[in-house]
Design a protein around this motif. Structure first.
Motif, PDB file in Angstrom:
ATOM      1  N   UNK A 189     -14.543 -23.193 -31.666  1.00  0.00           N
ATOM      2  CA  UNK A 189     -13.504 -22.254 -32.282  1.00  0.00           C
ATOM      3  C   UNK A 189     -13.077 -22.798 -33.605  1.00  0.00           C
ATOM      4  N   UNK A 190     -13.138 -23.910 -33.701  1.00  0.00           N
ATOM      5  CA  UNK A 190     -12.834 -24.245 -35.212  1.00  0.00           C
ATOM      6  C   UNK A 190     -14.003 -24.027 -36.102  1.00  0.00           C
ATOM      7  N   UNK A 191     -15.261 -23.951 -35.615  1.00  0.00           N
ATOM      8  CA  UNK A 191     -16.461 -23.691 -36.601  1.00  0.00           C
ATOM      9  C   UNK A 191     -16.231 -22.152 -36.830  1.00  0.00           C
ATOM     10  N   UNK A 192     -16.077 -21.366 -35.779  1.00  0.00           N
ATOM     11  CA  UNK A 192     -15.935 -20.012 -35.862  1.00  0.00           C
ATOM     12  C   UNK A 192     -14.754 -19.624 -36.915  1.00  0.00           C
ATOM     13  N   UNK A 193     -13.660 -20.426 -36.686  1.00  0.00           N
ATOM     14  CA  UNK A 193     -12.595 -20.092 -37.796  1.00  0.00           C
ATOM     15  C   UNK A 193     -13.180 -20.284 -39.241  1.00  0.00           C
ATOM     16  N   UNK A 194     -13.724 -21.536 -39.072  1.00  0.00           N
ATOM     17  CA  UNK A 194     -14.187 -22.089 -40.683  1.00  0.00           C
ATOM     18  C   UNK A 194     -15.087 -21.029 -41.235  1.00  0.00           C
ATOM     19  N   UNK A 195     -16.025 -20.392 -40.137  1.00  0.00           N
ATOM     20  CA  UNK A 195     -16.952 -19.400 -40.867  1.00  0.00           C
ATOM     21  C   UNK A 195     -15.939 -18.338 -41.433  1.00  0.00           C
ATOM     22  N   UNK A 196     -15.007 -17.760 -40.616  1.00  0.00           N
ATOM     23  CA  UNK A 196     -14.583 -16.779 -40.835  1.00  0.00           C
ATOM     24  C   UNK A 196     -13.629 -16.913 -42.028  1.00  0.00           C
ATOM     25  N   UNK A 197     -13.131 -17.935 -42.260  1.00  0.00           N
ATOM     26  CA  UNK A 197     -12.413 -18.484 -43.536  1.00  0.00           C
ATOM     27  C   UNK A 197     -13.272 -18.445 -44.860  1.00  0.00           C
ATOM     28  N   UNK A 198     -14.394 -19.147 -44.690  1.00  0.00           N
ATOM     29  CA  UNK A 198     -15.468 -18.910 -45.712  1.00  0.00           C
ATOM     30  C   UNK A 198     -15.937 -17.675 -46.111  1.00  0.00           C
ATOM     31  N   UNK A 199     -16.114 -16.873 -44.966  1.00  0.00           N
ATOM     32  CA  UNK A 199     -16.359 -15.389 -45.453  1.00  0.00           C
ATOM     33  C   UNK A 199     -15.283 -14.630 -46.079  1.00  0.00           C
ATOM     34  N   UNK A 200     -14.106 -14.887 -45.491  1.00  0.00           N
ATOM     35  CA  UNK A 200     -12.889 -14.428 -46.282  1.00  0.00           C
ATOM     36  C   UNK A 200     -12.786 -14.804 -47.661  1.00  0.00           C
ATOM     37  N   UNK A 201     -12.948 -16.001 -48.061  1.00  0.00           N
ATOM     38  CA  UNK A 201     -12.963 -16.941 -49.089  1.00  0.00           C
ATOM     39  C   UNK A 201     -14.077 -16.116 -50.080  1.00  0.00           C
ATOM     40  N   UNK A 202     -15.033 -15.932 -49.539  1.00  0.00           N
ATOM     41  CA  UNK A 202     -16.186 -15.281 -50.463  1.00  0.00           C
ATOM     42  C   UNK A 202     -16.025 -13.693 -50.822  1.00  0.00           C
ATOM     43  N   UNK A 203     -15.240 -13.070 -49.811  1.00  0.00           N
ATOM     44  CA  UNK A 203     -14.956 -11.835 -50.031  1.00  0.00           C
ATOM     45  C   UNK A 203     -13.764 -11.637 -51.253  1.00  0.00           C
ATOM     46  N   UNK A 204     -12.788 -12.660 -51.067  1.00  0.00           N
ATOM     47  CA  UNK A 204     -11.681 -12.732 -52.092  1.00  0.00           C
ATOM     48  C   UNK A 204     -12.329 -13.341 -53.352  1.00  0.00           C
ATOM     49  N   UNK A 205     -13.215 -14.279 -53.551  1.00  0.00           N
ATOM     50  CA  UNK A 205     -14.012 -14.376 -54.636  1.00  0.00           C
ATOM     51  C   UNK A 205     -14.607 -13.317 -55.635  1.00  0.00           C
ATOM     52  N   UNK A 206     -15.220 -12.471 -54.468  1.00  0.00           N
ATOM     53  CA  UNK A 206     -16.155 -11.354 -55.182  1.00  0.00           C
ATOM     54  C   UNK A 206     -15.090 -10.245 -55.763  1.00  0.00           C
ATOM     55  N   UNK A 207     -13.838 -10.138 -54.989  1.00  0.00           N
ATOM     56  CA  UNK A 207     -13.207  -9.193 -55.278  1.00  0.00           C
ATOM     57  C   UNK A 207     -12.453  -9.771 -56.510  1.00  0.00           C
ATOM     58  N   UNK A 208     -12.152 -10.852 -56.627  1.00  0.00           N
ATOM     59  CA  UNK A 208     -11.692 -11.554 -57.792  1.00  0.00           C
ATOM     60  C   UNK A 208     -12.496 -11.347 -59.261  1.00  0.00           C
ATOM     61  N   UNK A 209     -13.861 -11.398 -59.110  1.00  0.00           N
ATOM     62  CA  UNK A 209     -14.876 -11.431 -59.577  1.00  0.00           C
ATOM     63  C   UNK A 209     -14.821  -9.810 -60.358  1.00  0.00           C
ATOM     64  N   UNK A 210     -14.667  -9.144 -59.327  1.00  0.00           N
ATOM     65  CA  UNK A 210     -14.484  -7.399 -59.741  1.00  0.00           C
ATOM     66  C   UNK A 210     -13.550  -7.186 -60.612  1.00  0.00           C
ATOM     67  N   UNK A 211     -12.481  -7.796 -60.377  1.00  0.00           N
ATOM     68  CA  UNK A 211     -11.109  -7.371 -60.898  1.00  0.00           C
ATOM     69  C   UNK A 211     -11.260  -8.000 -62.275  1.00  0.00           C
ATOM     70  N   UNK A 212     -11.713  -9.210 -62.489  1.00  0.00           N
ATOM     71  CA  UNK A 212     -12.139  -9.931 -63.877  1.00  0.00           C
ATOM     72  C   UNK A 212     -12.984  -8.968 -64.660  1.00  0.00           C
ATOM     73  N   UNK A 213     -14.132  -8.619 -64.186  1.00  0.00           N
ATOM     74  CA  UNK A 213     -15.089  -7.739 -64.777  1.00  0.00           C
ATOM     75  C   UNK A 213     -14.331  -6.516 -65.353  1.00  0.00           C
ATOM     76  N   UNK A 214     -13.622  -5.798 -64.341  1.00  0.00           N
ATOM     77  CA  UNK A 214     -13.018  -4.592 -64.702  1.00  0.00           C
ATOM     78  C   UNK A 214     -11.884  -4.804 -65.686  1.00  0.00           C
ATOM     79  N   UNK A 215     -11.131  -6.006 -65.714  1.00  0.00           N
ATOM     80  CA  UNK A 215     -10.080  -6.160 -66.861  1.00  0.00           C
ATOM     81  C   UNK A 215     -10.683  -6.377 -67.991  1.00  0.00           C
TER      82      UNK A 215
END
Length: 188
Positions: free
Chosen positions: A80-106
């Protein structure tokens, strides 16, 4: 189990006295080795009579089952911890990609704003240059008019002096009479 321990302690206390040291024949109660052997055999018989080995095995089996269930629970928690870790890592990648898109748009918006500011500045400079050129042309026209007016004034004054020197009194009187008649004709 307490009874068994008490019995074993009593037997060992009776058999371990220094007065009963190993002397004489082996199969005699005077021989301490024989007494210890009898106590040990009695101890084993008591253990078997009260079913202690199966109780100990049952307790060990329960403990083993408890440990196995704890291990299974630990594995489940780890998965369960590994699943949560993978989920958080995926969310972190998504947030990073969104932040990169926001920076590029800015950056893009900042670039567009800079280009718009440059264009606005160029238009403003063109307007100011046109206004300055208009002011220069107006100043030139005013200077030319002033020079002309001054030249006319100087020319009239010079002509008056020249005419005054060259004219006689008769000619002067006649010019005055003609000017008066001319003014009178224009006013009436």
């Amino acid at each position: 189990m307490r009874h068994m321990l008490t019995l074993a302690a009593t037997l060992s206390a009776l058999g371990a006295t220094p007065a009963l040291a190993a002397t004489g024949p082996f199969f005699s109660l005077g021989n301490t080795d024989f007494v210890v052997l009898l106590a040990f055999i009695l101890f084993v018989v008591v253990l078997i009579y009260f079913n202690i080995p199966s109780l100990l095995a049952g307790m060990l089996d329960k403990r083993a089952a408890g440990i196995q269930s704890e291990l299974d629970e630990a594995r489940a928690l780890r998965e369960e911890a590994q699943t949560l870790l993978a989920s958080y890592e995926r969310k972190q990648r998504e947030v990073q990609e969104q932040a990169d898109r926001i920076v590029a748009q800015a950056k893009s918006e900042a670039q567009e704003a800079a280009e718009q500011a440059k264009a606005d500045l160029a238009r403003s400079l063109e307007r100011r240059m046109a206004a300055a050129e208009d002011q220069i042309a107006s100043a030139e026209a005013a200077a030319v008019k002033e020079v002309r007016d001054r030249a006319v004034t100087v020319a009239v004054a010079a002509a008056r002096d020249v005419i005054a020197r060259q004219m006689t009194e008769q000619q002067s009187s006649k010019l005055i009479d003609d000017a008066i008649a001319d003014v009178g004709a224009k006013l009436h």
